[in-house]
Design a protein around this motif. Structure first.
Motif, PDB file in Angstrom:
ATOM      1  N   LYS A  20       0.831  -1.207   0.000  1.00  0.00           N
ATOM      2  CA  LYS A  20       0.000   0.000   0.000  1.00  0.00           C
ATOM      3  C   LYS A  20       0.862   1.252   0.000  1.00  0.00           C
ATOM      4  O   LYS A  20       0.636   2.182  -0.766  1.00  0.00           O
ATOM      5  CB  LYS A  20      -0.930   0.002   1.213  1.00  0.00           C
ATOM      6  CG  LYS A  20      -1.838   1.232   1.276  1.00  0.00           C
ATOM      7  CD  LYS A  20      -2.039   1.678   2.708  1.00  0.00           C
ATOM      8  CE  LYS A  20      -2.889   2.908   2.829  1.00  0.00           C
ATOM      9  NZ  LYS A  20      -2.338   4.093   2.223  1.00  0.00           N
ATOM     10  N   PHE A  21       1.865   1.281   0.865  1.00  0.00           N
ATOM     11  CA  PHE A  21       2.715   2.465   0.961  1.00  0.00           C
ATOM     12  C   PHE A  21       3.646   2.608  -0.243  1.00  0.00           C
ATOM     13  O   PHE A  21       3.946   3.716  -0.667  1.00  0.00           O
ATOM     14  CB  PHE A  21       3.496   2.465   2.278  1.00  0.00           C
ATOM     15  CG  PHE A  21       2.605   2.705   3.464  1.00  0.00           C
ATOM     16  CD1 PHE A  21       2.072   3.962   3.698  1.00  0.00           C
ATOM     17  CD2 PHE A  21       2.277   1.683   4.336  1.00  0.00           C
ATOM     18  CE1 PHE A  21       1.233   4.191   4.781  1.00  0.00           C
ATOM     19  CE2 PHE A  21       1.447   1.903   5.415  1.00  0.00           C
ATOM     20  CZ  PHE A  21       0.915   3.167   5.639  1.00  0.00           C
ATOM     21  N   VAL A  22       4.082   1.484  -0.807  1.00  0.00           N
ATOM     22  CA  VAL A  22       4.921   1.533  -2.011  1.00  0.00           C
ATOM     23  C   VAL A  22       4.103   2.075  -3.186  1.00  0.00           C
ATOM     24  O   VAL A  22       4.575   2.925  -3.935  1.00  0.00           O
ATOM     25  CB  VAL A  22       5.520   0.145  -2.320  1.00  0.00           C
ATOM     26  CG1 VAL A  22       6.185   0.123  -3.690  1.00  0.00           C
ATOM     27  CG2 VAL A  22       6.528  -0.238  -1.239  1.00  0.00           C
ATOM     28  N   VAL A  23       2.875   1.624  -3.314  1.00  0.00           N
ATOM     29  CA  VAL A  23       1.996   2.129  -4.375  1.00  0.00           C
ATOM     30  C   VAL A  23       1.749   3.622  -4.194  1.00  0.00           C
ATOM     31  O   VAL A  23       1.662   4.371  -5.170  1.00  0.00           O
ATOM     32  CB  VAL A  23       0.660   1.338  -4.407  1.00  0.00           C
ATOM     33  CG1 VAL A  23      -0.378   2.030  -5.259  1.00  0.00           C
ATOM     34  CG2 VAL A  23       0.899  -0.080  -4.900  1.00  0.00           C
ATOM     35  N   ASP A  24       1.690   4.074  -2.949  1.00  0.00           N
ATOM     36  CA  ASP A  24       1.477   5.498  -2.662  1.00  0.00           C
ATOM     37  C   ASP A  24       2.743   6.332  -2.863  1.00  0.00           C
ATOM     38  O   ASP A  24       2.722   7.537  -2.696  1.00  0.00           O
ATOM     39  CB  ASP A  24       0.957   5.692  -1.234  1.00  0.00           C
ATOM     40  CG  ASP A  24      -0.482   5.230  -1.072  1.00  0.00           C
ATOM     41  OD1 ASP A  24      -1.165   5.020  -2.090  1.00  0.00           O
ATOM     42  OD2 ASP A  24      -0.925   5.075   0.088  1.00  0.00           O
ATOM     43  N   GLY A  25       3.874   5.659  -3.181  1.00  0.00           N
ATOM     44  CA  GLY A  25       5.078   6.398  -3.515  1.00  0.00           C
ATOM     45  C   GLY A  25       6.276   6.227  -2.610  1.00  0.00           C
ATOM     46  O   GLY A  25       7.336   6.773  -2.882  1.00  0.00           O
ATOM     47  N   ALA A  26       6.128   5.487  -1.527  1.00  0.00           N
ATOM     48  CA  ALA A  26       7.255   5.288  -0.613  1.00  0.00           C
ATOM     49  C   ALA A  26       8.216   4.244  -1.188  1.00  0.00           C
ATOM     50  O   ALA A  26       7.814   3.385  -1.979  1.00  0.00           O
ATOM     51  CB  ALA A  26       6.758   4.832   0.751  1.00  0.00           C
ATOM     52  N   GLU A  27       9.468   4.326  -0.772  1.00  0.00           N
ATOM     53  CA  GLU A  27      10.463   3.340  -1.179  1.00  0.00           C
ATOM     54  C   GLU A  27      10.273   2.057  -0.361  1.00  0.00           C
ATOM     55  O   GLU A  27      10.058   2.114   0.854  1.00  0.00           O
ATOM     56  CB  GLU A  27      11.877   3.880  -0.946  1.00  0.00           C
ATOM     57  CG  GLU A  27      12.250   5.029  -1.852  1.00  0.00           C
ATOM     58  CD  GLU A  27      12.425   4.603  -3.295  1.00  0.00           C
ATOM     59  OE1 GLU A  27      12.908   3.479  -3.541  1.00  0.00           O
ATOM     60  OE2 GLU A  27      12.063   5.400  -4.182  1.00  0.00           O
ATOM     61  N   HIS A  28      10.361   0.931  -1.028  1.00  0.00           N
ATOM     62  CA  HIS A  28      10.154  -0.370  -0.393  1.00  0.00           C
ATOM     63  C   HIS A  28      11.039  -0.535   0.843  1.00  0.00           C
ATOM     64  O   HIS A  28      10.566  -0.910   1.915  1.00  0.00           O
ATOM     65  CB  HIS A  28      10.427  -1.485  -1.412  1.00  0.00           C
ATOM     66  CG  HIS A  28      10.106  -2.846  -0.913  1.00  0.00           C
ATOM     67  ND1 HIS A  28      11.054  -3.679  -0.396  1.00  0.00           N
ATOM     68  CD2 HIS A  28       8.925  -3.511  -0.830  1.00  0.00           C
ATOM     69  CE1 HIS A  28      10.485  -4.810  -0.024  1.00  0.00           C
ATOM     70  NE2 HIS A  28       9.187  -4.732  -0.290  1.00  0.00           N
ATOM     71  N   LYS A  29      12.335  -0.233   0.703  1.00  0.00           N
ATOM     72  CA  LYS A  29      13.256  -0.421   1.839  1.00  0.00           C
ATOM     73  C   LYS A  29      12.908   0.515   2.993  1.00  0.00           C
ATOM     74  O   LYS A  29      13.056   0.145   4.157  1.00  0.00           O
ATOM     75  CB  LYS A  29      14.705  -0.234   1.407  1.00  0.00           C
ATOM     76  CG  LYS A  29      15.066   1.160   0.968  1.00  0.00           C
ATOM     77  CD  LYS A  29      16.540   1.241   0.525  1.00  0.00           C
ATOM     78  CE  LYS A  29      16.870   2.643   0.130  1.00  0.00           C
ATOM     79  NZ  LYS A  29      17.451   3.427   1.169  1.00  0.00           N
ATOM     80  N   ASP A  30      12.414   1.715   2.691  1.00  0.00           N
ATOM     81  CA  ASP A  30      12.034   2.654   3.744  1.00  0.00           C
ATOM     82  C   ASP A  30      10.810   2.151   4.511  1.00  0.00           C
ATOM     83  O   ASP A  30      10.728   2.292   5.740  1.00  0.00           O
ATOM     84  CB  ASP A  30      11.744   4.037   3.160  1.00  0.00           C
ATOM     85  CG  ASP A  30      12.983   4.701   2.588  1.00  0.00           C
ATOM     86  OD1 ASP A  30      14.108   4.338   3.002  1.00  0.00           O
ATOM     87  OD2 ASP A  30      12.833   5.592   1.721  1.00  0.00           O
ATOM     88  N   VAL A  31       9.867   1.571   3.782  1.00  0.00           N
ATOM     89  CA  VAL A  31       8.664   1.040   4.433  1.00  0.00           C
ATOM     90  C   VAL A  31       9.026  -0.127   5.337  1.00  0.00           C
ATOM     91  O   VAL A  31       8.585  -0.188   6.490  1.00  0.00           O
ATOM     92  CB  VAL A  31       7.609   0.617   3.386  1.00  0.00           C
ATOM     93  CG1 VAL A  31       6.411  -0.034   4.062  1.00  0.00           C
ATOM     94  CG2 VAL A  31       7.163   1.808   2.549  1.00  0.00           C
ATOM     95  N   ILE A  32       9.863  -1.031   4.827  1.00  0.00           N
ATOM     96  CA  ILE A  32      10.285  -2.188   5.632  1.00  0.00           C
ATOM     97  C   ILE A  32      11.012  -1.720   6.890  1.00  0.00           C
ATOM     98  O   ILE A  32      10.765  -2.223   7.991  1.00  0.00           O
ATOM     99  CB  ILE A  32      11.188  -3.128   4.806  1.00  0.00           C
ATOM    100  CG1 ILE A  32      10.431  -3.725   3.629  1.00  0.00           C
ATOM    101  CG2 ILE A  32      11.799  -4.217   5.691  1.00  0.00           C
ATOM    102  CD1 ILE A  32       9.346  -4.698   3.991  1.00  0.00           C
ATOM    103  N   GLU A  33      11.893  -0.746   6.730  1.00  0.00           N
ATOM    104  CA  GLU A  33      12.630  -0.220   7.877  1.00  0.00           C
ATOM    105  C   GLU A  33      11.676   0.399   8.901  1.00  0.00           C
ATOM    106  O   GLU A  33      11.809   0.180  10.111  1.00  0.00           O
ATOM    107  CB  GLU A  33      13.646   0.824   7.415  1.00  0.00           C
ATOM    108  CG  GLU A  33      14.541   1.335   8.513  1.00  0.00           C
ATOM    109  CD  GLU A  33      15.602   2.295   7.991  1.00  0.00           C
ATOM    110  OE1 GLU A  33      15.793   3.337   8.642  1.00  0.00           O
ATOM    111  OE2 GLU A  33      16.210   2.002   6.957  1.00  0.00           O
ATOM    112  N   ALA A  34      10.701   1.167   8.428  1.00  0.00           N
ATOM    113  CA  ALA A  34       9.734   1.796   9.329  1.00  0.00           C
ATOM    114  C   ALA A  34       8.890   0.746  10.050  1.00  0.00           C
ATOM    115  O   ALA A  34       8.618   0.883  11.246  1.00  0.00           O
ATOM    116  CB  ALA A  34       8.838   2.758   8.550  1.00  0.00           C
ATOM    117  N   VAL A  35       8.493  -0.308   9.343  1.00  0.00           N
ATOM    118  CA  VAL A  35       7.718  -1.386   9.963  1.00  0.00           C
ATOM    119  C   VAL A  35       8.545  -2.035  11.072  1.00  0.00           C
ATOM    120  O   VAL A  35       8.035  -2.278  12.175  1.00  0.00           O
ATOM    121  CB  VAL A  35       7.265  -2.422   8.908  1.00  0.00           C
ATOM    122  CG1 VAL A  35       6.733  -3.686   9.575  1.00  0.00           C
ATOM    123  CG2 VAL A  35       6.212  -1.825   7.986  1.00  0.00           C
ATOM    124  N   CYS A  36       9.816  -2.299  10.790  1.00  0.00           N
ATOM    125  CA  CYS A  36      10.692  -2.908  11.800  1.00  0.00           C
ATOM    126  C   CYS A  36      10.832  -2.001  13.021  1.00  0.00           C
ATOM    127  O   CYS A  36      10.805  -2.485  14.163  1.00  0.00           O
ATOM    128  CB  CYS A  36      12.060  -3.205  11.203  1.00  0.00           C
ATOM    129  SG  CYS A  36      12.030  -4.550   9.993  1.00  0.00           S
TER     130      CYS A  36
END
Length: 68
Positions: A20-36
């Motif tokens: 969802k966040f990647v589709v909205d424009g966030a970088e995949h690695k940034d989303v994974i890092e934020a989730v962690c």
């Protein structure tokens, strides 16, 4: 859910969340890092939860007007 079925469901939900966040424009690695990071915050909050502390005595307060 039975034993490990919840893990498969969790994985799918995490994948959906990241997507969802990647589709909205966030970088995949940034989303994974934020989730962690957020999971670590949840883990810390769970460990620090005084409700899980057996040394805390749960007694009702006697400071309400009708208590005296």
């Amino acid at each position: 859910m039975m034993s490990t079925e919840w893990r498969a469901d969790l994985r799918l939900k995490l994948e959906d969340l990241v997507d969802k966040f990647v589709v909205d424009g966030a970088e995949h690695k940034d989303v994974i890092e934020a989730v962690c990071e957020e999971i670590e915050h949840l883990r810390k909050a769970y460990e620090d939860d005084p409700a899980d502390d057996d040394t805390v005595i749960d007694e009702p307060a006697n400071d309400w007007p009708a208590a005296t």
